[in-house]
Scaffold this motif. Structure first.
Motif, mmCIF file in Angstrom:
data_model
loop_
_atom_site.group_PDB
_atom_site.id
_atom_site.type_symbol
_atom_site.label_atom_id
_atom_site.label_comp_id
_atom_site.label_asym_id
_atom_site.label_seq_id
_atom_site.Cartn_x
_atom_site.Cartn_y
_atom_site.Cartn_z
ATOM 1 N N THR A 75 8.221 -4.699 -12.059
ATOM 2 C CA THR A 75 6.979 -4.121 -12.569
ATOM 3 C C THR A 75 6.453 -3.112 -11.550
ATOM 4 O O THR A 75 7.049 -2.934 -10.477
ATOM 5 C CB THR A 75 5.915 -5.213 -12.792
ATOM 6 O OG1 THR A 75 5.542 -5.752 -11.520
ATOM 7 C CG2 THR A 75 6.430 -6.324 -13.695
ATOM 8 N N ASP A 77 4.003 -3.612 -9.768
ATOM 9 C CA ASP A 77 3.514 -4.389 -8.626
ATOM 10 C C ASP A 77 4.616 -4.950 -7.741
ATOM 11 O O ASP A 77 4.458 -5.007 -6.525
ATOM 12 C CB ASP A 77 2.648 -5.554 -9.104
ATOM 13 C CG ASP A 77 1.345 -5.090 -9.724
ATOM 14 O OD1 ASP A 77 0.858 -4.019 -9.335
ATOM 15 O OD2 ASP A 77 0.832 -5.812 -10.597
ATOM 16 N N ALA A 78 5.725 -5.405 -8.350
ATOM 17 C CA ALA A 78 6.725 -6.121 -7.563
ATOM 18 C C ALA A 78 8.090 -6.135 -8.239
ATOM 19 O O ALA A 78 8.193 -6.025 -9.460
ATOM 20 C CB ALA A 78 6.263 -7.561 -7.338
ATOM 21 N N ASN A 108 6.867 -6.579 -2.641
ATOM 22 C CA ASN A 108 5.603 -5.982 -3.071
ATOM 23 C C ASN A 108 5.777 -4.461 -3.130
ATOM 24 O O ASN A 108 5.843 -3.796 -2.098
ATOM 25 C CB ASN A 108 4.499 -6.375 -2.089
ATOM 26 C CG ASN A 108 3.154 -5.823 -2.461
ATOM 27 O OD1 ASN A 108 3.030 -4.745 -3.041
ATOM 28 N ND2 ASN A 108 2.114 -6.567 -2.114
ATOM 29 N N ARG A 110 3.682 -2.222 -4.334
ATOM 30 C CA ARG A 110 2.456 -1.498 -3.957
ATOM 31 C C ARG A 110 2.411 -1.292 -2.445
ATOM 32 O O ARG A 110 1.941 -0.261 -1.963
ATOM 33 C CB ARG A 110 1.225 -2.233 -4.451
ATOM 34 C CG ARG A 110 1.148 -2.245 -5.969
ATOM 35 C CD ARG A 110 -0.287 -2.371 -6.441
ATOM 36 N NE ARG A 110 -0.365 -2.503 -7.869
ATOM 37 C CZ ARG A 110 -0.387 -1.494 -8.732
ATOM 38 N NH1 ARG A 110 -0.310 -0.265 -8.294
ATOM 39 N NH2 ARG A 110 -0.472 -1.704 -10.024
#
Length: 189
Positions: A75, A77-78, A108, A110
């Motif tokens: 995703t 995000d990760a 991670n 982000r």
């Protein structure tokens, strides 16, 4: 005709100690908490360029005999990997056999955008594992001067029986070799 400069490690700190919550939480009895932190003279962009390759995380540990990573989710995000590893015992445990563990690694994404590597890993308890506990964090930070700071922190309890003092020595030895292994990998980038 120019050779790339050799990547080396500086400012290495290796630490290991028994988890202090073992008396109040039986699940943590005998768990060794350890970490290795060091600087490497490598521009962090080289680390970032290789962070999302499935085989990268298998190059962190010096005692992995086999490593298979499968992307479970990806995703904004990760990235989450399901990882199966076969871990060789350290040389001090000469009669011991390798052990298979199933881990979940989460990178991670982000943090990568902020020029930081932030990875967590833990045993996948829904699958068979020979180790009683294996979790931790891997961090990498750009020092903006041609150096990168790298830290690997672990929380572990293998299935090998050994006295606590021997386990602490083994974890310290393992983490020192982890540093050497990471530096060796960085030299291949």
């Amino acid at each position: 005709g120019f050779e790339a400069p050799e990547i080396t490690a500086e400012g290495c700190i290796v630490h290991a100690g028994l988890n202090t919550a073992g008396e109040s939480n039986p699940e943590l009895y005998g768990v060794v908490e350890g970490s290795v932190t060091f600087m490497a003279n490598i521009p962090f962009q080289k680390v970032l360029d290789n962070m999302l390759k499935p085989g990268t995380l298998g190059k962190i540990s010096p005692n992995i005999l086999s490593y298979n990573a499968v992307v479970v989710s990806d995703t904004a995000d990760a990235v989450v990997y399901a990882v199966e590893e076969e871990i060789a015992p350290l040389p001090a445990l000469t009669g011991a056999k390798p052990a298979k563990v199933n881990l979940t690694f989460t990178i991670n994404k982000r943090a990568l955008k902020d020029r930081t590597a932030a990875i967590t890993f833990e045993l996948d308890k829904s699958k068979d594992n020979k180790w009683k506990r294996l979790s931790g964090r891997i961090y990498g930070v750009d020092l903006n001067n041609g150096y990168s700071m790298i830290m690997v922190a672990t929380s572990s309890r293998s299935h090998y029986d050994a006295l606590p003092s021997l386990r602490l020595k083994l974890v310290k030895s393992y983490l020192s070799k982890t540093k050497d292994h990471i530096v060796g990998w960085l030299n291949t980038l």
